[in-house]
Design an enzyme around this catalytic site. Structure first.
Site, mmCIF file in Angstrom:
data_model
loop_
_atom_site.group_PDB
_atom_site.id
_atom_site.type_symbol
_atom_site.label_atom_id
_atom_site.label_comp_id
_atom_site.label_asym_id
_atom_site.label_seq_id
_atom_site.Cartn_x
_atom_site.Cartn_y
_atom_site.Cartn_z
ATOM 1 N N ASP A 130 -8.856 66.377 -72.227
ATOM 2 C CA ASP A 130 -9.315 66.674 -70.796
ATOM 3 C C ASP A 130 -10.673 67.480 -70.783
ATOM 4 O OD1 ASP A 130 -9.019 66.579 -67.826
ATOM 5 O OD2 ASP A 130 -8.344 68.587 -68.234
ATOM 6 N N CYS A 185 -20.695 55.270 -61.109
ATOM 7 C CA CYS A 185 -20.520 53.903 -60.613
ATOM 8 C C CYS A 185 -20.584 54.012 -59.043
ATOM 9 C CB CYS A 185 -19.508 52.744 -61.131
ATOM 10 S SG CYS A 185 -19.565 52.695 -62.970
#
Length: 149
Positions: free
Chosen positions: A11, A97
């Site tokens: 992470d 995106c």
């Protein structure tokens, strides 16, 4: 093939900039969780990338709920702020995106302003050397390029 690239399957927020494994880190490619609003086939993308399937309902209505967008932006801000803490990094490439300026230009502009203010307070000019470069690729442009070939 690049021999100087190492993927660290952890992470990102858990990584400490003082970690010995990261002392030679010079570039961070940051691809945060986003609304995928700029993807031409979000269903396929989300399923293939194991993305947030809850976004599908919003995307089917051509917009993202304000609360979801705000939550995504908050996490993106944390991610980019964390990336700028790595003192030896020369470049942070932030890529989404998304077609929303809130997830793109606004996140980057805010992070750069904060980094500059923080480095001026600490007397460290390094962070002020970062600059924003926007590159947008739309599905329409991609289709036009394929048709011309």
């Amino acid at each position: 093939m690049c021999s100087d690239v190492t993927l660290i399957p952890e992470d990102f927020q858990s990584l400490d900039s003082r970690d010995k494994r990261l002392q030679k880190l010079r570039v961070i490619l940051l691809t945060p969780k986003c609304s995928v609003s700029a993807v031409s086939n979000p269903v396929e993308f989300i399923l293939h990338e194991k993305g947030d399937t809850e976004l599908l309902q919003d995307l089917s209505q051509s917009s993202i709920a304000r609360s979801k967008l705000e939550a995504l932006v908050a996490q993106q801000r944390k991610d980019i702020d964390h990336a700028l803490k790595f003192s030896k990094v020369l470049a942070v490439v932030y890529s989404t995106c998304s077609s929303y300026t809130e997830e793109n230009e606004e996140v980057v502009s805010r992070a750069l302003e904060q980094a500059k203010a923080g480095s001026e307070q600490e007397g460290e000019p390094k962070q002020s050397n970062f600059r924003q470069v926007s590159v947008k690729v739309s599905a329409r442009l991609s289709l036009e390029l394929k048709e011309k070939r």
